[in-house]
Design a protein around this motif. Structure first.
Motif, PDB file in Angstrom:
ATOM      1  N   LYS A  48       0.800  -1.289  -0.039  1.00 37.06           N
ATOM      2  CA  LYS A  48       0.001   0.023  -0.089  1.00 37.06           C
ATOM      3  C   LYS A  48       0.840   1.279   0.081  1.00 37.06           C
ATOM      4  O   LYS A  48       2.048   1.279   0.473  1.00 37.06           O
ATOM      5  CB  LYS A  48      -0.731  -0.046   1.448  1.00 37.06           C
ATOM      6  CG  LYS A  48      -1.964   1.149   1.117  1.00 37.06           C
ATOM      7  CD  LYS A  48      -2.848   0.808   2.371  1.00 37.06           C
ATOM      8  CE  LYS A  48      -4.124   1.955   2.455  1.00 37.06           C
ATOM      9  NZ  LYS A  48      -4.788   1.757   1.395  1.00 37.06           N
ATOM     10  N   VAL A  50       0.971   4.886   1.599  1.00 34.57           N
ATOM     11  CA  VAL A  50       0.457   5.428   2.698  1.00 34.57           C
ATOM     12  C   VAL A  50       1.079   7.163   2.754  1.00 34.57           C
ATOM     13  O   VAL A  50       2.178   7.384   3.176  1.00 34.57           O
ATOM     14  CB  VAL A  50       0.595   5.157   3.860  1.00 34.57           C
ATOM     15  CG1 VAL A  50       0.251   5.839   5.218  1.00 34.57           C
ATOM     16  CG2 VAL A  50       0.340   3.623   4.094  1.00 34.57           C
ATOM     17  N   LEU A  78      -0.873   9.751   9.029  1.00 33.29           N
ATOM     18  CA  LEU A  78      -0.857   9.150   7.614  1.00 33.29           C
ATOM     19  C   LEU A  78      -2.441   8.861   7.154  1.00 33.29           C
ATOM     20  O   LEU A  78      -3.345   8.811   7.962  1.00 33.29           O
ATOM     21  CB  LEU A  78      -0.207   7.582   8.147  1.00 33.29           C
ATOM     22  CG  LEU A  78       0.970   7.617   8.979  1.00 33.29           C
ATOM     23  CD1 LEU A  78       1.345   6.174   9.016  1.00 33.29           C
ATOM     24  CD2 LEU A  78       1.996   7.983   7.707  1.00 33.29           C
ATOM     25  N   ASP A  80      -5.052   7.479   3.857  1.00 34.50           N
ATOM     26  CA  ASP A  80      -5.304   6.387   2.808  1.00 34.50           C
ATOM     27  C   ASP A  80      -5.731   7.463   1.615  1.00 34.50           C
ATOM     28  O   ASP A  80      -5.490   8.470   1.627  1.00 34.50           O
ATOM     29  CB  ASP A  80      -6.529   5.363   2.908  1.00 34.50           C
ATOM     30  CG  ASP A  80      -8.027   6.084   3.255  1.00 34.50           C
ATOM     31  OD1 ASP A  80      -7.650   7.404   2.841  1.00 34.50           O
ATOM     32  OD2 ASP A  80      -8.649   5.542   3.603  1.00 34.50           O
ATOM     33  N   TRP A  95       5.531   3.578  12.682  1.00 29.60           N
ATOM     34  CA  TRP A  95       4.349   3.858  12.012  1.00 29.60           C
ATOM     35  C   TRP A  95       3.255   2.909  12.740  1.00 29.60           C
ATOM     36  O   TRP A  95       3.491   2.071  12.726  1.00 29.60           O
ATOM     37  CB  TRP A  95       4.354   3.450  10.346  1.00 29.60           C
ATOM     38  CG  TRP A  95       5.524   4.301   9.597  1.00 29.60           C
ATOM     39  CD1 TRP A  95       5.035   5.299   8.520  1.00 29.60           C
ATOM     40  CD2 TRP A  95       6.784   4.186   9.701  1.00 29.60           C
ATOM     41  NE1 TRP A  95       6.446   5.753   8.233  1.00 29.60           N
ATOM     42  CE2 TRP A  95       7.208   4.950   9.085  1.00 29.60           C
ATOM     43  CE3 TRP A  95       7.988   3.290  10.182  1.00 29.60           C
ATOM     44  CZ2 TRP A  95       8.740   5.284   8.588  1.00 29.60           C
ATOM     45  CZ3 TRP A  95       9.214   3.523  10.205  1.00 29.60           C
ATOM     46  CH2 TRP A  95       9.569   4.512   9.372  1.00 29.60           C
ATOM     47  N   MET A  97      -0.884   2.408  13.035  1.00 26.76           N
ATOM     48  CA  MET A  97      -2.186   2.568  12.544  1.00 26.76           C
ATOM     49  C   MET A  97      -3.117   2.521  13.207  1.00 26.76           C
ATOM     50  O   MET A  97      -3.169   1.955  14.427  1.00 26.76           O
ATOM     51  CB  MET A  97      -2.294   1.210  11.270  1.00 26.76           C
ATOM     52  CG  MET A  97      -0.931   1.170  10.448  1.00 26.76           C
ATOM     53  SD  MET A  97      -0.289   2.842   9.631  1.00 26.76           S
ATOM     54  CE  MET A  97      -1.398   3.036   8.393  1.00 26.76           C
ATOM     55  N   ASP A 172       5.350  10.040   0.674  1.00 29.73           N
ATOM     56  CA  ASP A 172       4.775   8.849   0.570  1.00 29.73           C
ATOM     57  C   ASP A 172       5.448   7.852   1.137  1.00 29.73           C
ATOM     58  O   ASP A 172       6.660   7.655   0.972  1.00 29.73           O
ATOM     59  CB  ASP A 172       4.567   8.395  -1.061  1.00 29.73           C
ATOM     60  CG  ASP A 172       3.514   9.418  -1.619  1.00 29.73           C
ATOM     61  OD1 ASP A 172       2.584   9.987  -1.031  1.00 29.73           O
ATOM     62  OD2 ASP A 172       3.428   9.745  -2.710  1.00 29.73           O
TER      63      ASP A 172
END
Length: 179
Positions: A48, A50, A78, A80, A95, A97, A172
């Protein structure tokens, strides 16, 4: 020098303009000088992209007998690709989530960014993971498409010791797994 005053005022524009590019096969495209050294190992699969929006924090200190801005930590949200906040990025570097998964990374390679006044592009490896979710199986991260974030070039004198500045940046983070 761009000092961040409000993440929410820049978030929508950066996300809608597309912080980075993807090729039609779903893999990541880079715009880094020396991007070949930033590639994860053969067999790594793209997970992905992010986007991150936040600041790079610097502190005025003494390095090699000279007053200089010293990197402290990132502090970024962060997102989507639809612009929804899905996590945060901070010192470690980590990082984390919203789904409870978290990784801590370590620098593997770096390359100069193509944009002036932008922090370098990086390849990071995962040192540790926690939880289950989006980043639980991530082994490599690329930091690409950076905008701004470099330390100030002046303003660090004896009277500024321990002063901190927060410099706006976007990037990114491309996530890869070998599992």
């Amino acid at each position: 020098m761009k000092i961040l005053t409000s993440v929410s005022t820049v978030c929508t524009g950066v996300l809608l303009s597309g912080c980075g590019a993807m090729n039609s096969g779903g893999g990541a495209m880079t715009n880094a000088v020396g991007a070949d050294k930033l590639a994860p190992p053969a067999g790594a699969k793209f997970v992905k992209k992010v986007p991150a929006i936040g600041v790079q924090i610097y502190k005025c200190g003494v390095t090699n007998g000279q007053h200089a801005w010293v990197f402290v930590a990132p502090d970024a949200d962060l997102f989507d690709e639809a612009g929804k906040r899905i996590g945060r990025h901070g010192a470690g570097p980590f990082w984390e989530m919203n789904d409870g998964s978290k990784i801590v990374g370590a620098l593997s390679q770096r390359a100069d960014a193509t944009r002036p006044e932008a922090i370098p592009h990086l390849l990071l490896t995962t040192k540790s993971t926690g939880g289950a979710g989006l980043v639980a199986n991530v082994d490599y991260l690329q930091r690409l498409n950076t905008v701004s974030g470099l330390a100030p070039t002046g303003g660090c004198t004896a009277s500024d010791i321990d002063k901190q500045v927060r410099i706006y940046y976007t990037a990114d983070y491309l996530l890869f797994t070998t599992k």
